[in-house]
Design a protein around this motif. Structure first.
Motif, PDB file in Angstrom:
ATOM      1  N   LEU A 160       0.827  -1.204   0.000  1.00 14.67           N
ATOM      2  CA  LEU A 160       0.000   0.000   0.000  1.00 14.67           C
ATOM      3  C   LEU A 160       0.862   1.255   0.000  1.00 14.67           C
ATOM      4  CD1 LEU A 160      -2.679  -0.945   2.688  1.00 14.67           C
ATOM      5  CD2 LEU A 160      -2.707  -1.452   0.246  1.00 14.67           C
ATOM      6  N   SER A 161       0.285   2.353  -0.493  1.00 10.60           N
ATOM      7  CA  SER A 161       0.958   3.643  -0.363  1.00 10.60           C
ATOM      8  C   SER A 161       0.918   4.077   1.102  1.00 10.60           C
ATOM      9  CB  SER A 161       0.248   4.686  -1.228  1.00 10.60           C
ATOM     10  OG  SER A 161      -1.032   4.980  -0.695  1.00 10.60           O
ATOM     11  N   GLY A 162       1.730   5.075   1.439  1.00 13.72           N
ATOM     12  CA  GLY A 162       1.752   5.557   2.821  1.00 13.72           C
ATOM     13  C   GLY A 162       0.386   6.034   3.264  1.00 13.72           C
ATOM     14  N   GLY A 163      -0.336   6.740   2.367  1.00  9.44           N
ATOM     15  CA  GLY A 163      -1.667   7.223   2.710  1.00  9.44           C
ATOM     16  C   GLY A 163      -2.661   6.099   2.917  1.00  9.44           C
ATOM     17  N   GLN A 164      -2.607   5.078   2.036  1.00  9.92           N
ATOM     18  CA  GLN A 164      -3.513   3.938   2.172  1.00  9.92           C
ATOM     19  C   GLN A 164      -3.253   3.180   3.473  1.00  9.92           C
ATOM     20  OE1 GLN A 164      -2.412   2.094  -1.515  1.00  9.92           O
ATOM     21  NE2 GLN A 164      -4.279   2.755  -2.551  1.00  9.92           N
ATOM     22  N   ARG A 165      -1.963   3.008   3.800  1.00 13.50           N
ATOM     23  CA  ARG A 165      -1.617   2.284   5.022  1.00 13.50           C
ATOM     24  C   ARG A 165      -2.095   3.052   6.250  1.00 13.50           C
ATOM     25  NH1 ARG A 165       3.085   0.667   3.410  1.00 13.50           N
ATOM     26  NH2 ARG A 165       4.378   2.295   4.318  1.00 13.50           N
ATOM     27  N   GLY A 166      -1.964   4.366   6.216  1.00 18.29           N
ATOM     28  CA  GLY A 166      -2.445   5.180   7.328  1.00 18.29           C
ATOM     29  C   GLY A 166      -3.943   5.031   7.529  1.00 18.29           C
ATOM     30  N   LYS A 167      -4.686   4.921   6.436  1.00 18.57           N
ATOM     31  CA  LYS A 167      -6.139   4.764   6.534  1.00 18.57           C
ATOM     32  C   LYS A 167      -6.514   3.379   7.072  1.00 18.57           C
ATOM     33  CE  LYS A 167      -7.060   6.235   2.268  1.00 18.57           C
ATOM     34  NZ  LYS A 167      -7.852   6.692   1.110  1.00 18.57           N
ATOM     35  N   VAL A 168      -5.752   2.354   6.702  1.00 17.84           N
ATOM     36  CA  VAL A 168      -6.017   1.003   7.209  1.00 17.84           C
ATOM     37  C   VAL A 168      -5.774   0.958   8.720  1.00 17.84           C
ATOM     38  CG1 VAL A 168      -5.276  -1.417   7.144  1.00 17.84           C
ATOM     39  CG2 VAL A 168      -5.530  -0.138   5.011  1.00 17.84           C
ATOM     40  N   ILE A 169      -4.708   1.611   9.182  1.00 19.44           N
ATOM     41  CA  ILE A 169      -4.407   1.662  10.612  1.00 19.44           C
ATOM     42  C   ILE A 169      -5.545   2.360  11.361  1.00 19.44           C
ATOM     43  CG2 ILE A 169      -2.853   2.677  12.336  1.00 19.44           C
ATOM     44  CD1 ILE A 169      -0.565   2.265  10.281  1.00 19.44           C
ATOM     45  N   LEU A 170      -6.063   3.445  10.781  1.00 18.64           N
ATOM     46  CA  LEU A 170      -7.186   4.152  11.381  1.00 18.64           C
ATOM     47  C   LEU A 170      -8.428   3.258  11.406  1.00 18.64           C
ATOM     48  CD1 LEU A 170      -8.676   6.646  12.454  1.00 18.64           C
ATOM     49  CD2 LEU A 170      -8.917   7.430  10.090  1.00 18.64           C
ATOM     50  N   ALA A 171      -8.670   2.536  10.321  1.00 21.51           N
ATOM     51  CA  ALA A 171      -9.846   1.657  10.248  1.00 21.51           C
ATOM     52  C   ALA A 171      -9.814   0.606  11.353  1.00 21.51           C
ATOM     53  CB  ALA A 171      -9.909   0.980   8.880  1.00 21.51           C
ATOM     54  N   LYS A 172      -8.650   0.010  11.587  1.00 18.04           N
ATOM     55  CA  LYS A 172      -8.544  -1.013  12.630  1.00 18.04           C
ATOM     56  C   LYS A 172      -8.862  -0.428  13.994  1.00 18.04           C
ATOM     57  CE  LYS A 172      -5.484  -4.476  14.686  1.00 18.04           C
ATOM     58  NZ  LYS A 172      -4.149  -5.117  14.669  1.00 18.04           N
ATOM     59  N   LEU A 173      -8.398   0.780  14.232  1.00 16.64           N
ATOM     60  CA  LEU A 173      -8.657   1.414  15.523  1.00 16.64           C
ATOM     61  C   LEU A 173     -10.156   1.661  15.719  1.00 16.64           C
ATOM     62  CD1 LEU A 173      -7.164   2.627  18.001  1.00 16.64           C
ATOM     63  CD2 LEU A 173      -7.374   4.837  16.879  1.00 16.64           C
ATOM     64  N   LEU A 174     -10.822   2.112  14.669  1.00 17.86           N
ATOM     65  CA  LEU A 174     -12.249   2.396  14.772  1.00 17.86           C
ATOM     66  C   LEU A 174     -13.076   1.124  14.933  1.00 17.86           C
ATOM     67  CD1 LEU A 174     -12.576   5.189  12.059  1.00 17.86           C
ATOM     68  CD2 LEU A 174     -12.375   5.464  14.528  1.00 17.86           C
ATOM     69  N   LEU A 175     -12.506  -0.013  14.552  1.00 17.83           N
ATOM     70  CA  LEU A 175     -13.179  -1.300  14.720  1.00 17.83           C
ATOM     71  C   LEU A 175     -12.944  -1.910  16.101  1.00 17.83           C
ATOM     72  CD1 LEU A 175     -12.213  -2.896  11.282  1.00 17.83           C
ATOM     73  CD2 LEU A 175     -14.554  -2.431  12.013  1.00 17.83           C
ATOM     74  N   SER A 176     -12.026  -1.340  16.857  1.00 20.66           N
ATOM     75  CA  SER A 176     -11.472  -2.019  18.029  1.00 20.66           C
ATOM     76  C   SER A 176     -12.446  -2.231  19.176  1.00 20.66           C
ATOM     77  CB  SER A 176     -10.253  -1.243  18.552  1.00 20.66           C
ATOM     78  OG  SER A 176     -10.658   0.028  19.045  1.00 20.66           O
ATOM     79  N   GLY A 177     -13.409  -1.312  19.358  1.00 20.93           N
ATOM     80  CA  GLY A 177     -14.311  -1.432  20.505  1.00 20.93           C
ATOM     81  C   GLY A 177     -13.672  -1.041  21.818  1.00 20.93           C
ATOM     82  N   ASP A 178     -12.565  -0.300  21.779  1.00 21.08           N
ATOM     83  CA  ASP A 178     -11.903   0.146  23.010  1.00 21.08           C
ATOM     84  C   ASP A 178     -12.771   1.163  23.748  1.00 21.08           C
ATOM     85  OD1 ASP A 178      -9.477  -1.341  22.676  1.00 21.08           O
ATOM     86  OD2 ASP A 178      -8.905   0.058  21.104  1.00 21.08           O
ATOM     87  N   ASP A 179     -12.491   1.338  25.047  1.00 22.64           N
ATOM     88  CA  ASP A 179     -13.295   2.238  25.873  1.00 22.64           C
ATOM     89  C   ASP A 179     -13.107   3.706  25.492  1.00 22.64           C
ATOM     90  OD1 ASP A 179     -14.520   0.298  27.721  1.00 22.64           O
ATOM     91  OD2 ASP A 179     -12.437  -0.113  28.238  1.00 22.64           O
ATOM     92  N   PHE A 180     -11.900   4.067  25.105  1.00 24.98           N
ATOM     93  CA  PHE A 180     -11.697   5.385  24.534  1.00 24.98           C
ATOM     94  C   PHE A 180     -10.489   5.354  23.603  1.00 24.98           C
ATOM     95  CE2 PHE A 180      -9.000   5.807  28.304  1.00 24.98           C
ATOM     96  CZ  PHE A 180      -7.899   6.508  27.837  1.00 24.98           C
ATOM     97  N   LEU A 181     -10.480   6.302  22.678  1.00 28.93           N
ATOM     98  CA  LEU A 181      -9.456   6.333  21.634  1.00 28.93           C
ATOM     99  C   LEU A 181      -8.576   7.567  21.778  1.00 28.93           C
ATOM    100  CD1 LEU A 181     -11.610   5.405  18.493  1.00 28.93           C
ATOM    101  CD2 LEU A 181     -10.425   3.865  20.084  1.00 28.93           C
ATOM    102  N   LEU A 182      -7.317   7.397  21.418  1.00 28.27           N
ATOM    103  CA  LEU A 182      -6.374   8.502  21.289  1.00 28.27           C
ATOM    104  C   LEU A 182      -6.065   8.633  19.804  1.00 28.27           C
ATOM    105  CD1 LEU A 182      -3.982   7.499  24.222  1.00 28.27           C
ATOM    106  CD2 LEU A 182      -5.838   9.177  24.298  1.00 28.27           C
ATOM    107  N   LEU A 183      -6.495   9.725  19.202  1.00 26.76           N
ATOM    108  CA  LEU A 183      -6.388   9.907  17.751  1.00 26.76           C
ATOM    109  C   LEU A 183      -5.401  11.033  17.451  1.00 26.76           C
ATOM    110  CD1 LEU A 183     -10.215   9.790  16.942  1.00 26.76           C
ATOM    111  CD2 LEU A 183      -8.577   7.899  16.748  1.00 26.76           C
ATOM    112  N   ASP A 184      -4.250  10.677  16.933  1.00 30.94           N
ATOM    113  CA  ASP A 184      -3.229  11.674  16.601  1.00 30.94           C
ATOM    114  C   ASP A 184      -3.311  11.989  15.108  1.00 30.94           C
ATOM    115  OD1 ASP A 184      -1.168  13.422  16.760  1.00 30.94           O
ATOM    116  OD2 ASP A 184       0.328  12.003  17.498  1.00 30.94           O
ATOM    117  N   GLU A 185      -3.928  13.103  14.796  1.00 31.25           N
ATOM    118  CA  GLU A 185      -4.100  13.595  13.429  1.00 31.25           C
ATOM    119  C   GLU A 185      -4.754  12.561  12.516  1.00 31.25           C
ATOM    120  OE1 GLU A 185      -1.201  16.333  11.928  1.00 31.25           O
ATOM    121  OE2 GLU A 185       0.091  15.981  13.650  1.00 31.25           O
TER     122      GLU A 185
END
Length: 510
Positions: A160-185
């Motif tokens: 993947l391109s750097g941008g695509q990989r960044g979006k996949v990492i974000l997608a996994k976090l949003l799927l996680s079901g954690d109690d709260f998220l820390l979102l850096d940019e």
């Protein structure tokens, strides 16, 4: 109910003090934006809350059994893992539960055991409760919404391109079901439509999050609490970004009035003490005034942030045609776009637009001869020198001073320091490893190095990622005043592109 409490937080990074006895809290369901200039300590605060870093002083309290999801700026992943498997890692506990349940059923085919059946049925109830059967659908919705594309699920992360990989990492976090998220940019690498989709997703997000972002419009749409990091303190504001600006301006005026009043009172007391301490008849009252002075908690003068001064070095070419593409097709194993045929002439300012993964970065790499053309050719004009700001660069294990000095033979350390300081990076950070600096500070240093290359063509691939509002303003002014040709990609809707007189829309070439 409180999830996170930080009390009396004091911390320094590389000798630079970031916080001094400040406090922070996060309650359930709160959507918090953490704002402040580059290098103020926003990412450091996220690292402290995530337990990746210990503060010098202060107490961190997190509600027991709380699960924290963290999207950081420099997250590393297994590049050999497929996108599908990486995303399903967000549900690893459920998949392990399914495997245990299936194993019970396999064993029961050989020997029936009622206790094992009860256990298996309990596992099934847990899977049903967590909507295990809808995992593929949930992944598909996020992959589509964030513009990753269902066709990328079978690809390896390293493909993947750097941008695509960044979006996949974000997608996994949003799927996680954690109690709260820390979102850096989280909006870095997202196109306009994907930013809108993410804003809508976060608006209805039931869990709490703390977000670092320099996208003020995005903050307005997603956050109801603002924590402003300024002058070593965190100040909590209730409301969106626009409301924060109103309240912060009022507080600044009130502080300045209080400071002026206190200074006037101090001067009055000091004058009285100086005039009366030597005379016997007034010495006692002078001593009383001196005690008053010593008890005053002296306010520090408030300082507004100053905008750095960016500039790029121009070198005149010996041709009017700067870039010429003829039947150019870009790609790696296969073509990404239809043929490109165009010219860029001296002094033209060009924006390359199109969704992530469409081939913008690939085109810039092809034009700069970093990779070969798939077919056709792209040529730089005679005596055209270019300076190329890459979207992603490996800067680990090197200090800002060494980063500059390694790129320019004969430059002295003092000259390197002066150039870095011009781009708004404090002297105390210049001998720190680059990876310990904030993303915005890293970008400023890389732009400082770029500015030292005399060129007739400036190639900028997402230069606004990570930098704050003042740095964006400085970059915009530098681009507008540059006499040569500019090619730029950006997804930042807060970064003006009115200076451009040419647009290459790659969406028309798919």
């Amino acid at each position: 109910m409180g999830l996170v409490f930080l009390e009396n937080l004091t911390h320094a990074n590389g000798g630079k003090k970031l916080y001094d006895g400040t406090n922070f809290r996060l309650n359930r369901g709160e959507h918090i934006a953490l704002i402040g200039p580059n290098g103020a300590g926003k990412t450091t605060l996220l690292n402290i809350i995530a337990g990746k870093m210990l503060s010098d002083k202060g107490e961190l309290k997190i509600h027991p059994k709380t699960k924290i999801g963290y999207l950081d700026q420099h997250q590393e992943v297994n590049l050999e893992e497929t996108v599908d498997l990486y995303l399903k890692g967000a549900f690893s506990e459920l998949f392990e539960l399914e495997a245990r349940m299936n194993k019970i059923y396999e064993d029961m085919a050989i020997e029936y055991n009622e206790d094992d059946l009860v256990k298996a049925l309990s596992y099934q109830d847990t899977l049903n409760l967590n909507e295990f059967d809808s995992i593929d659908k949930r992944i598909g919705n996020l992959v589509t919404g964030l513009g990753i594309g269902l066709d990328k699920l079978d690809k390896k992360m390293g493909e993947l391109s750097g941008g695509q990989r960044g979006k996949v990492i974000l997608a996994k976090l949003l799927l996680s079901g954690d109690d709260f998220l820390l979102l850096d940019e989280p909006t870095n690498f997202l196109d306009l439509e994907q930013v809108k989709w993410l804003a809508k997703f976060l608006q209805s997000f039931e869990k709490a999050f703390i977000m670092v972002s320099h996208d003020n419009d995005f903050i307005n749409k997603t956050c109801g609490i603002i924590y402003a990091l300024d002058n070593l303190k965190l100040t909590r504001y209730v409301g969106n970004y626009d409301k924060y600006l109103e309240e912060a301006e009022i507080q600044k005026e009130q502080y300045d009035k209080a400071f002026a009043s206190q200074q006037k009172e101090i001067k009055k007391l000091e004058t009285y003490v100086a005039k009366n301490k030597a005379r016997a008849s007034t010495a006692k009252s002078a001593q009383s005034r001196q005690k008053q002075l010593e008890k005053i908690d002296v306010m520090q003068e408030r300082r507004d942030l100053t905008k750095p001064k960016f500039s790029f070095s121009y070198k005149r070419p010996s041709t009017n045609v700067i870039v010429k593409a003829q039947n150019l097709i870009i790609g790696y194993d296969s073509a990404l776009l239809h043929e490109l045929n165009f010219e860029l002439r001296e002094g033209e300012k060009c924006i390359i637009s199109g969704r992530n993964g469409i081939g913008k970065t690939t085109f810039l790499k092809t034009m700069s001869t970093e990779i070969p053309a798939f077919k056709g050719e792209v040529q730089l004009g005679n005596a055209v020198e270019y300076a190329y700001f890459k979207q992603i660069e490996d800067i680990r294990g090197i200090t800002p001073i060494k980063y500059i000095m390694d790129r320019f033979e004969g430059i002295t350390e003092s000259e390197a320091r002066a150039k870095i300081a011009q781009f708004g990076v404090k002297s105390g950070l210049m001998m720190q490893p680059m990876e310990k600096l904030s993303g915005g500070e890293q970008t400023r240093i890389r732009l400082a190095a770029l500015s030292m290359i005399p060129c007739s063509l400036l190639v900028l691939d997402e230069p606004t990622n990570h930098i704050d509002v003042l740095a964006k303003e400085a970059l915009l002014e530098a681009i507008e005043s540059f006499k040569g040709t500019v090619i730029l990609t950006t997804h930042d809707i807060n970064f003006s592109t009115n200076w451009a007189n040419r647009t290459l829309d790659f969406s028309d070439l798919v």
